[in-house]
Enzyme design. Sequence first.
Site, PDB file in Angstrom:
ATOM      1  N   ARG A  31     -22.207  25.801 -26.324  1.00  0.00           N
ATOM      2  CA  ARG A  31     -20.904  25.389 -26.830  1.00  0.00           C
ATOM      3  C   ARG A  31     -21.002  24.046 -27.551  1.00  0.00           C
ATOM      4  O   ARG A  31     -20.668  23.920 -28.696  1.00  0.00           O
ATOM      5  CB  ARG A  31     -19.895  25.288 -25.684  1.00  0.00           C
ATOM      6  CG  ARG A  31     -19.420  26.633 -25.217  1.00  0.00           C
ATOM      7  CD  ARG A  31     -18.907  26.596 -23.817  1.00  0.00           C
ATOM      8  NE  ARG A  31     -19.990  26.384 -22.868  1.00  0.00           N
ATOM      9  CZ  ARG A  31     -19.871  26.514 -21.568  1.00  0.00           C
ATOM     10  NH1 ARG A  31     -18.714  26.804 -21.040  1.00  0.00           N
ATOM     11  NH2 ARG A  31     -20.902  26.332 -20.769  1.00  0.00           N
ATOM     12  N   LYS A  77     -21.865  26.708  -5.953  1.00  0.00           N
ATOM     13  CA  LYS A  77     -20.759  26.443  -6.873  1.00  0.00           C
ATOM     14  C   LYS A  77     -19.396  26.760  -6.273  1.00  0.00           C
ATOM     15  O   LYS A  77     -18.389  26.607  -6.945  1.00  0.00           O
ATOM     16  CB  LYS A  77     -20.949  27.261  -8.157  1.00  0.00           C
ATOM     17  CG  LYS A  77     -22.010  26.689  -9.072  1.00  0.00           C
ATOM     18  CD  LYS A  77     -21.863  27.254 -10.459  1.00  0.00           C
ATOM     19  CE  LYS A  77     -22.739  26.526 -11.456  1.00  0.00           C
ATOM     20  NZ  LYS A  77     -22.661  27.142 -12.776  1.00  0.00           N
ATOM     21  N   SER A 118     -15.052  28.531 -17.515  1.00  0.00           N
ATOM     22  CA  SER A 118     -14.321  29.150 -16.405  1.00  0.00           C
ATOM     23  C   SER A 118     -13.554  28.098 -15.605  1.00  0.00           C
ATOM     24  O   SER A 118     -12.455  28.362 -15.108  1.00  0.00           O
ATOM     25  CB  SER A 118     -15.289  29.904 -15.499  1.00  0.00           C
ATOM     26  OG  SER A 118     -15.944  30.904 -16.230  1.00  0.00           O
TER      27      SER A 118
HETATM   28  P1  ADP Z   1     -23.303  29.068 -15.407  1.00  0.00           P
HETATM   29  O1  ADP Z   1     -22.576  29.164 -14.126  1.00  0.00           O
HETATM   30  O2  ADP Z   1     -24.740  29.434 -15.359  1.00  0.00           O
HETATM   31  O3  ADP Z   1     -22.984  27.816 -16.233  1.00  0.00           O
HETATM   32  P2  ADP Z   1     -21.313  30.472 -16.798  1.00  0.00           P
HETATM   33  O4  ADP Z   1     -20.704  31.626 -16.099  1.00  0.00           O
HETATM   34  O5  ADP Z   1     -20.496  29.243 -16.939  1.00  0.00           O
HETATM   35  O6  ADP Z   1     -22.719  30.230 -16.220  1.00  0.00           O
HETATM   36  O7  ADP Z   1     -21.754  30.906 -18.257  1.00  0.00           O
HETATM   37  C1  ADP Z   1     -22.714  31.899 -18.496  1.00  0.00           C
HETATM   38  C2  ADP Z   1     -23.189  31.782 -19.905  1.00  0.00           C
HETATM   39  O8  ADP Z   1     -22.106  31.904 -20.805  1.00  0.00           O
HETATM   40  C3  ADP Z   1     -23.860  30.453 -20.229  1.00  0.00           C
HETATM   41  O9  ADP Z   1     -24.907  30.710 -21.119  1.00  0.00           O
HETATM   42  C4  ADP Z   1     -22.777  29.675 -20.907  1.00  0.00           C
HETATM   43  O10 ADP Z   1     -23.315  28.724 -21.797  1.00  0.00           O
HETATM   44  C5  ADP Z   1     -22.082  30.781 -21.677  1.00  0.00           C
HETATM   45  N1  ADP Z   1     -20.698  30.450 -21.952  1.00  0.00           N
HETATM   46  C6  ADP Z   1     -19.732  30.096 -21.091  1.00  0.00           C
HETATM   47  N2  ADP Z   1     -18.566  29.882 -21.731  1.00  0.00           N
HETATM   48  C7  ADP Z   1     -18.813  30.103 -23.056  1.00  0.00           C
HETATM   49  C8  ADP Z   1     -18.016  30.033 -24.247  1.00  0.00           C
HETATM   50  N3  ADP Z   1     -16.750  29.677 -24.211  1.00  0.00           N
HETATM   51  N4  ADP Z   1     -18.617  30.341 -25.415  1.00  0.00           N
HETATM   52  C9  ADP Z   1     -19.908  30.684 -25.447  1.00  0.00           C
HETATM   53  N5  ADP Z   1     -20.714  30.759 -24.373  1.00  0.00           N
HETATM   54  C10 ADP Z   1     -20.177  30.477 -23.190  1.00  0.00           C
END
Ligand code: ADP
Length: 160
Positions: A90, A41, A128
């Site tokens: 989400r 990533k 993110s």
């Molecule tokens: P990945 O790299 O595995 O997608 P992330 O760091 O993006 O992981 O996210 C980790 C977890 O947090 C995942 O389960 C994702 O769905 C959740 N997540 C990310 N952003 C949000 C948000 N704004 N609200 C709720 N859950 C979130």
Amino acid sequence: MSIAICPGSFDPITKGHLDIIGRASTIFDKVIVAVAHNMEKKPLFTPQERIEFIEDALKDKNNIEIDSFTGLLVDYARKKNANAIIRGLRAVSDFEFEIQMALMNRRLHGDIVTAFMAANEKYAYLNSRIIKEIAQLNGDVSNFVTPLVEENLKKKFMNK
Ligand code: ADP
């Protein structure tokens, strides 16, 4: 003791993540926030930086552990004696990927339950990647991340 793992890249941690982690910590005895070392990533922040931001954001919570892992999540979860993997949902667009991961993880290790938690509607559009894009374009991200993350995003993009 019930143990849940909240895995992710957390590059960087947002208030959306913190909302899910906070709610998980009211349901489980212990929550482990596990930062994935996923070089595919191409993360902006190192695992150490990402861990520091999470530690800072969660310093007042006493049933939350912060860790990092490499390799398969189910192997890590087994090593940690976890009962559940918590993922935030989400939008419908998250569902396809998440269900695929959950079913595969169940095939690999049937004892660990994947549980989905609905995102807080305040943060349902947050991820993110979008935070990094806004910060790179000098936008205000203070409503979506902690002050430490905001400061470090500014530093990172100033040096680029
Ligand atoms: P990945 O790299 O595995 O997608 P992330 O760091 O993006 O992981 O996210 C980790 C977890 O947090 C995942 O389960 C994702 O769905 C959740 N997540 C990310 N952003 C949000 C948000 N704004 N609200 C709720 N859950 C979130």
